[in-house]
Structures are given as structure tokens and as C-alpha cells.
Design an enzyme around this catalytic site. Structure first.
Site, PDB file in Angstrom:
ATOM      1  N   ASP A  91       0.253  -7.989   2.148  1.00 48.88           N
ATOM      2  CA  ASP A  91       0.038  -5.752   1.676  1.00 48.88           C
ATOM      3  C   ASP A  91       1.663  -5.949   1.442  1.00 48.88           C
ATOM      4  OD1 ASP A  91       0.350  -3.249   1.562  1.00 48.88           O
ATOM      5  OD2 ASP A  91       0.399  -3.348   3.646  1.00 48.88           O
ATOM      6  N   SER A 125       4.330   3.035   7.885  1.00 47.00           N
ATOM      7  CA  SER A 125       3.706   1.789   7.171  1.00 47.00           C
ATOM      8  C   SER A 125       4.929   1.146   5.907  1.00 47.00           C
ATOM      9  CB  SER A 125       2.891   2.109   5.982  1.00 47.00           C
ATOM     10  OG  SER A 125       1.384   1.843   6.972  1.00 47.00           O
ATOM     11  N   HIS A 157       0.551  -0.833   0.261  1.00 46.30           N
ATOM     12  CA  HIS A 157       0.323   0.306  -0.142  1.00 46.30           C
ATOM     13  C   HIS A 157       1.083   1.196   0.136  1.00 46.30           C
ATOM     14  CE1 HIS A 157       0.336   0.623   4.707  1.00 46.30           C
ATOM     15  NE2 HIS A 157      -0.355   1.343   4.197  1.00 46.30           N
TER      16      HIS A 157
HETATM   17  C1  4AZ Z   1      -1.616   3.778   8.993  1.00 45.77           C
HETATM   18  O1  4AZ Z   1      -2.290   4.013   8.295  1.00 45.77           O
HETATM   19  C2  4AZ Z   1      -1.313   2.549   9.322  1.00 45.77           C
HETATM   20  N1  4AZ Z   1      -0.990   0.935  14.505  1.00 45.77           N
HETATM   21  C3  4AZ Z   1      -0.673   1.818  10.235  1.00 45.77           C
HETATM   22  C4  4AZ Z   1      -0.437   1.368  10.932  1.00 45.77           C
HETATM   23  C5  4AZ Z   1      -1.227   0.936  12.500  1.00 45.77           C
HETATM   24  C6  4AZ Z   1      -2.560   2.121  12.163  1.00 45.77           C
HETATM   25  C7  4AZ Z   1      -2.849   2.708  10.570  1.00 45.77           C
HETATM   26  C8  4AZ Z   1      -1.047   0.349  13.510  1.00 45.77           C
HETATM   27  O2  4AZ Z   1      -0.288   3.791   8.183  1.00 45.77           O
END
Ligand code: 4AZ
Length: 630
Positions: free
Chosen positions: A476, A572, A428
Site C-alpha cells: 500500500d 491514511s 489506496h
Molecule cells: C482508514 O480507514 C483507516 N486504526 C486507517 C487506519 C486505521 C483504520 C482505518 C488504523 O483509512
């Protein structure tokens, strides 16, 4: 993504309201295997108690049994040095991939090979080409096994003819266990090995008298020829008793509702499961254990190994703990045989003569000659100052596999360097068509004040998992191939170290402590410029928090009980890394998704990298990421 920190100690805590999510089974998403397991568990009335006093359900992991693991399942065990691990199974390498050095060996059909490894890898193609002896083929003939005085062709007293020995000899009962019996039967063509290792046969009287001179044999259990085991001759004063065996045939098998069914179809008594002894012959009785009974050691991966394999200088548990924290390494092999019999017959002096080469040592030698992959070990092992977990900025060299992905002017995601020119990230985070817009920043700490170690790489291509689903976040995972510097063959990232890619889903378990890191945003959406890290634990049974949204095989939850440490937007694609007992770092997860950030009962969800080992190796090439069994 953000790494949340505890405010009380470091400035920003996320004290989310505890929200209780009720556990509800969802039959709609129940897979067939789960359904079968359900049936099994509910329909089986057996509340068997094992010898160790443990109920069977506390000894054996029934769900794991559905995978039908054997000695060839590299999710559970190491492959032999002449094998490599492909899609979870040990398959044979080609003979030319063997190390060149070693002594020649001869096979039972009189063929000569340059080394034991060459012979074993050839045997995979032609199973009848079994090992006979170390050294050249002699005119006197080859190793031979036969059974005598039994009622059928599949049973009897075991007689062998060793190469270089004039007479055929019987094997002493004392050294004979199911391990050796299995090998003898496999040698004789009974693929499932032995049914029983001890049964009394009527032997002629003169044979009993002669039995003061019988052979002792010691096998590892994985041999296909009894000649690969080590033979010794011991002269003792008294009658020793001779080894006998009943090899497994369908007709002789007598399963009961108390027996365990091996993957090879054979039935063994339930009480011999998870005792460290490979009774099945294919090891399937030792690979799905929650505990071990008898003289056995439990690997974290759920495998029981004999206690004598602990601290013997060879790693048997894929998680390595059988050889960690050892005061000294013992080399049991022949000595253990002696020790065993010494205990049996106190005061009796024995004269031991070793008759055959120790092929187990030769196997270990071959293993030591195979190329080793360097990953997961930091170069600068500076001693880290003790810090409160989470919330403190990282220092140069702390996370040498961490990279930042810059899309245009912004750092949008994290990534993990896995070697060569390859970076792992979340699907993503990237789009293949935008590859020209991306930059990979390696060895970066603070992107407001870039450190001197920082290297900026442009991108050659982006590979997104073909089954990535942007709505469910399944698969992902993506790979970024960085461009090589002009005129260079390799990507030169002198300040980066690759994290190891886990080849088995059993390397780490729920409650193991692991580390997340990233430049993700803080709780109040505050921008983070400097790399931060936090300790989280792996969480099992995560469907209770995300019913219908969590896919066990592909995802891994991690977090803290109070939710204070978590990944968030901007983290992420970045790493969830875990260290094994030898301090080698594995990329266990890729930051993927989660409900909010830093809320208890809503742990972060990570792509379970071990599930994608084959996918990654398909794209980057197996040698780049294969630590074992290359
Ligand atoms: C995000 O939006 C995201 N708490 C990544 C990890 C988590 C929540 C959101 C986990 O990229």
C-alpha cells in the site's frame, strides 16, 4: 484518518473493549525460510552455552542468519566510501565518482592511481590490483607478504617487505590477532581468510634472537591488502615472539557440531561469535547478535562492534549510537596498539616508529568528502512546549514533511514529502488516472484557516506500486510527483523539509517510540480541521492481532497498549515517523489500515517503508534519498 486522543486528558478517548486474539501459528502462510528455521530450531539438540554465560539462542538471532549478511550487507553496515548500496548489497562505484583530492597511491602490480579511493574502486573490477603504498611507485619494488617455516603453502610465520624498507621483516606476535591474520590470508589469495591466528612453528634459533626487531601491524579487518594496515616498528629489549598464521583451506577446516558456519563457508568456534572480532573475515559472525560477549558493543541493529570503536569519531552502528553521547572522541588507531602492549609488558619502554600511512584515516577522509543529503532535520528548531502526548494540535514547523492530499474539494489523505518534487502516500489513497484532480497542500496546519506558509501544488503524475493489492492492503504505497512551478527546475517548497527514507529494516525496532500525524477523523466521526499528532510505539509480532492478514516484511504495526492513540479514516497515506539517536527523522510507516480505530489489541497497520527503499529510489532517483553510500 484520525489520530485518537485520550479523552480523560484531552477530550476524546476510545476505550474499546479488550478483545483477546489468540495466537495461532498458520502453517499455510509459513514461508519456506520460516519452515527451515522451524526445522533448525527443533531439530538442533545443541543447548550450547557461550563464554559469556549466555545460551547461544540468547546470543545469536537464528532467523537473521538466514539472510546471510556479510560486511557487504548495507542493511546491517555502512558501505565503504568507494561503494554504494544497491538492493541491500555494497557494490563498487566507478572510479570517476571518487573525490578528486588526495595523495596518489601505488599498487602491488606497479600501477599508479590518483587517490586511494580510485585504487579501491578499480580493485573491484580487477581484484589483483591490490594496494601497495601511499605515494608514487618506486623503483625498489612493492609491498610483499610471504609465509615461512610452515608445513604447507597455507601456513607459516608472516614476513613482509615494506616499500622504502631494505630488509624483509617478520611481524610481532603481540599485535597479531584474527583481524590481522584474516587480512594477511586474503592478501595471499585465501578468500576466506585465516583459520587460526596463532600456532607454533619450528623456527631456526638465529631468527629467535633477531626477533627483538619485528613489525607491529594494526588492521581494521576490511582491507584486502596487508599494506593497507598500519605498520610500526618498536624496539624492545626482550624476545617478542613472531606472528604466524594458518590460512583457511577446505582441507584444514574441521567443523564440529559446536562450530559456527560463516557465510563464506569457514567454520569458527561457536564461542567466538558476537564478540566484536570479525573472525569469519566476512563479518558474518557479528551481524545477527542479540547480545555481545567479551569486549564488544551491541548496536541496536544487532551488530557487535569492538568496544574501541565507540566514540572514536566514526559511526559504525547504522543506528548511530556508538557515537552519540560521547564526552570526547578518541582516535585509537596507533595509540591503542601501544596501549595494548604497554599493558602486556609493564615497565618496559618502547620506541615507536610509524612506517606506513594510516589508510584508515584516509578512508574516513574520503567519506567526509562525499556529498551529504539533507533530510529529517527541522529548520526552525523552536523549543516545543511540553504537551501531553497525543491529542494536541501541531504547530507550524512541527511536521514539515506532512502534506495533505486534496481530491476535488476534499482533503482525503495525508502524505509525506521526501524531497525534490516527490510525496509518498498510500496506494489506496490515489489513482494514477485521477492525477489532475489532486492537489498537494504543503505546510498546512488548519484547512479552515489556512496559514500563510501553505503552498498548493498540482500533480504531474501518480505512481502506484505495481503489486498493490486492494483486498489485502499489501504494498500500500504510492508516489506523487508534484508539478514544478513554471520556468523552475525544482519544486520550491521553502516551508517543507523532507523526511529521510530508511534504507535498512534494522533502523528501528519494536517498542521504539514514533509519531503519527494527520487530519483524520476523531472517534465519533467528528471532522478534524487542524493537524494533530500522537506518540505510538512500534509493535512486533503483529500476526497475533491480525492472523493471516499481517505481512511482517511489508507491514508494521504501531499503537499504544490501551489503543488510545491511533490513526483512523482520513489519516491514511500520512506519516509514522521515528527519530534516530541524532534526532534525524525517518518515514518508517505510511498509515494503511487497521481493524476499527483506537481499540486495544487492534493496532494501526502501516506500510513498512524500509521494505520499499529500492522501489522508491527506482522512481525518484537514488541520489534524492540516499543518505549514505550514494
Ligand atoms: C482508514 O480507514 C483507516 N486504526 C486507517 C487506519 C486505521 C483504520 C482505518 C488504523 O483509512
Amino acid at each position: 484518518m484520525e489520530v485518537q486522543r485520550e479523552q480523560k486528558t484531552q477530550g476524546s478517548i476510545w476505550n474499546g473493549q479488550k478483545s483477546f486474539v489468540e495466537t495461532a501459528p498458520h502453517t499455510s502462510s509459513m514461508k519456506l525460510t520460516q519452515f527451515l528455521l522451524f526445522l533448525y530450531l527443533h531439530l538442533s539438540s545443541c543447548k550450547c552455552i557461550s563464554v559469556s554465560g549466555l545460551p547461544q539462542e540468547d546470543l545469536v538471532d537464528q532467523k537473521c542468519l538466514l539472510n546471510k549478511y556479510t560486511h557487504r550487507s548495507c542493511n546491517k553496515v555502512f558501505c565503504q566510501p568507494w561503494q554504494k548500496c544497491v538492493e541491500g548489497s555494497c557494490v563498487c562505484k566507478l572510479p570517476y565518482q571518487c573525490p578528486k583530492t588526495g595523495t596518489p597511491v601505488c599498487t602491488t602490480n606497479g600501477r599508479k592511481y590518483p587517490t586511494y579511493c580510485h585504487q579501491k574502486s578499480f580493485e573491484c573490477l580487477q581484484p589483483e590490483t591490490k594496494f601497495s603504498n601511499n605515494g608514487t611507485c618506486t623503483a625498489e619494488g612493492n609491498f610483499n607478504v610471504s609465509l615461512h617455516y610452515g608445513n604447507t603453502y597455507a601456513e607459516g610465520i608472516v614476513r613482509v617487505r615494506l616499500v622504502d624498507q631494505d630488509e624483509k621483516m617478520f611481524i610481532c606476535k603481540k599485535s597479531w590477532s584474527m583481524t590481522e591474520a584474516n587480512v594477511a590470508c586474503v592478501h595471499l589469495g585465501f578468500q576466506q581468510g585465516a583459520l587460526v591466528a596463532r600456532k607454533r612453528f619450528n623456527v631456526p634459533g638465529d631468527l629467535l634472537i633477531n626477533s627483538t626487531e619485528c613489525l607491529h601491524v594494526r588492521c581494521r579487518g576490511i582491507e584486502t591488502s596487508l599494506a593497507e594496515c598500519t605498520f610500526t616498528r618498536r624496539r624492545t629489549s626482550g624476545y617478542q615472539g613472531l606472528a604466524d598464521v594458518v590460512c583457511y583451506t577446505r582441507d584444514a577446516d574441521s567443523p564440529s557440531n559446536q562450530s559456527f558456519q560463516c557465510v563464506n563457508g569457514k567454520h569458527i568456534p561457536q564461542e567466538r561469535v558476537c564478540n566484536g572480532v570479525n573472525e569469519c573475515g566476512d563479518q558474518s559472525d557479528e551481524l545477527c547478535c542479540k547480545a555481545c560477549q567479551g569486549n564488544a558493543f551491541l548496536c541496536k541493529s544487532g551488530v557487535c562492534i569492538p568496544n574501541e570503536y565507540k566514540c572514536n569519531g566514526e559511526v559504525d552502528c547504522i543506528t548511530g549510537e556508538d557515537e552519540s553521547g560521547c564526552k570526547e572522541t578518541r582516535h585509537p588507531q596507533i595509540h591503542d596498539n601501544l596501549a595494548r602492549s604497554d599493558q602486556d609488558q609493564e615497565g618496559e619502554t618502547e620506541e615507536t616508529e610509524i612506517l606506513t600511512a594510516d589508510m584508515d584515516i584516509e578512508r574516513q577522509r574520503i567519506k567526509s568528502l562525499l556529498p551529504k543529503l539533507s533530510c529529517g532535520v527541522k529548520r526552525n528548531t523552536h523549543i516545543r512546549r511540553k504537551r501531553v502526548i497525543g491529542g494536541k494540535p501541531a504547530e507550524v514547523g512541527d511536521y514539515p514533511w506532512q502534506v495533505a492530499i486534496k481530491d476535488g474539494e476534499r482533503i482525503t489523505c495525508g502524505g509525506i514529502y521526501i524531497g525534490g518534487c516527490w510525496v509518498l502516500t498510500a496506494a489506496h489513497c490515489v489513482r494514477p488516472s485521477r492525477y489532475r484532480h489532486y492537489q498537494v497542500w504543503t505546510a498546512l496546519l488548519d484547512w479552515l484557516n489556512p496559514n500563510s506558509q501553505l503552498r498548493v501544488q498540482t500533480v504531474n503524475r501518480v505512481i502506484v506500486h505495481e503489486k498493490y493489492d486492494g483486498t489485502t492492503y499489501q504494498n500500500d504505497i504510492a508516489l506523487i510527483e508534484m508539478k514544478k512551478s513554471s520556468g523552475k527546475k525544482e519544486c520550491e517548497l521553502s516551508n517543507s523539509v523532507p523526511a529521510c527514507v530508511p534504507w535498512s529494516p534494522y533502523l528501528f525496532q519494536p517498542n521504539d517510540k514514533c509519531i503519527i500525524s494527520g487530519w483524520g477523523r476523531e472517534k465519533d466521526n467528528q471532522k478534524v480541521y487542524s493537524l494533530r499528532w500522537g506518540e505510538v510505539k512500534l509493535i512486533g509480532n503483529c500476526s497475533q492481532f491480525y492472523p493471516n492478514r499481517y505481512y511482517e516484511k511489508e507491514m508494521q504495526c504501531a499503537g499504544t497498549d490501551d489503543g488510545s492513540i491511533d490513526a483512523c479514516k482520513g489519516d491514511s497515506g500520512g506519516p509514522l515517523v521515528c527519530k534516530d539517536v541524532n534526532n534525524v527523522t525517518y518515514i518508517w510507516g505510511i498509515v494503511s489500515w487497521g481493524e476499527n480505530c483506537g481499540k486495544p489489541e487492534f493496532p494501526g497497520v502501516y506500510t513498512r517503508v524500509a521494505n520499499y527503499f529500492e522501489w522508491i529510489s527506482y522512481h525518484v532517483g537514488r541520489p534524492l534519498i540516499s543518505q549514505h553510500n550514494v
